[in-house]
Write an enzyme that holds these catalytic residues in place. Sequence first.
Site, PDB file in Angstrom:
ATOM      1  N   VAL A 188       0.931  -1.159  -0.267  1.00 46.64           N
ATOM      2  CA  VAL A 188       0.049  -0.086   0.092  1.00 46.64           C
ATOM      3  C   VAL A 188       0.979   1.149   0.063  1.00 46.64           C
ATOM      4  O   VAL A 188       2.298   1.247   0.250  1.00 46.64           O
ATOM      5  CB  VAL A 188      -0.935   0.008   1.176  1.00 46.64           C
ATOM      6  CG1 VAL A 188      -2.048  -1.048   1.080  1.00 46.64           C
ATOM      7  CG2 VAL A 188      -0.164  -0.189   2.530  1.00 46.64           C
ATOM      8  N   SER A 189       0.247   2.209  -0.345  1.00 47.09           N
ATOM      9  CA  SER A 189       1.282   3.486  -0.625  1.00 47.09           C
ATOM     10  C   SER A 189       1.496   4.294   0.770  1.00 47.09           C
ATOM     11  O   SER A 189       2.742   4.992   0.884  1.00 47.09           O
ATOM     12  CB  SER A 189       0.524   4.560  -1.595  1.00 47.09           C
ATOM     13  OG  SER A 189       0.567   3.672  -2.996  1.00 47.09           O
ATOM     14  N   SER A 190       0.625   4.533   1.623  1.00 46.65           N
ATOM     15  CA  SER A 190       0.831   5.064   2.964  1.00 46.65           C
ATOM     16  C   SER A 190       0.683   4.236   4.178  1.00 46.65           C
ATOM     17  O   SER A 190      -0.197   3.384   4.194  1.00 46.65           O
ATOM     18  CB  SER A 190      -0.013   6.387   2.945  1.00 46.65           C
ATOM     19  OG  SER A 190      -1.302   5.934   3.163  1.00 46.65           O
TER      20      SER A 190
END
Length: 179
Positions: free
Chosen positions: A8-10
């Site tokens: 996931v990105s964050s």
Amino acid sequence: MLVGYGRVSSSSQSLDVQFDALKAAGCEKLFAEKESGASTDNRKALADALDFIREGDTLLICRIDRLARSVGDLETIVATIKRKGAFLKAIEQPIDTSSPAGVAFLQMLGVFAQFETAIRKERQAEGIAKAKAEGRYKGRKPTVDAEAVRALKAEGVRPVDIATKLGIARASVYRALSA
């Protein structure tokens, strides 16, 4: 062996959905991280997964955009997997590098993932430009107290000592003084 990789990105996003899907698909080993997919830089879990896989293994992902967002990165990752005699499969997309059709679909989705990233960046830049034109976008809030910098300078404190006292970089002192 099925080796799972999730991303996931964050840090505020959850990997639970990807983990559940990878476990349900039979992954014996899981690698996961919370990093941007725009580049393979700083993606330690991806590097570890690629290092871990052996001949005959399959790296399993949920979707291609969890692996890479650029065609170049995707090609590099797939080449590494192929060189090791392993394969790449996706749960939610018909990607399977053990078949020519799966490879073709992988390449098409890679192009679309890169295109999506470019469009998102373009929309973001347009939104920022519009907000700036309307006076609503000022950038991030200052992290340096310019008044404190000027007050210390007025007292005769040297810039290097101001930086030390305020816990900021010397360049930040000079920027605050020139503003």
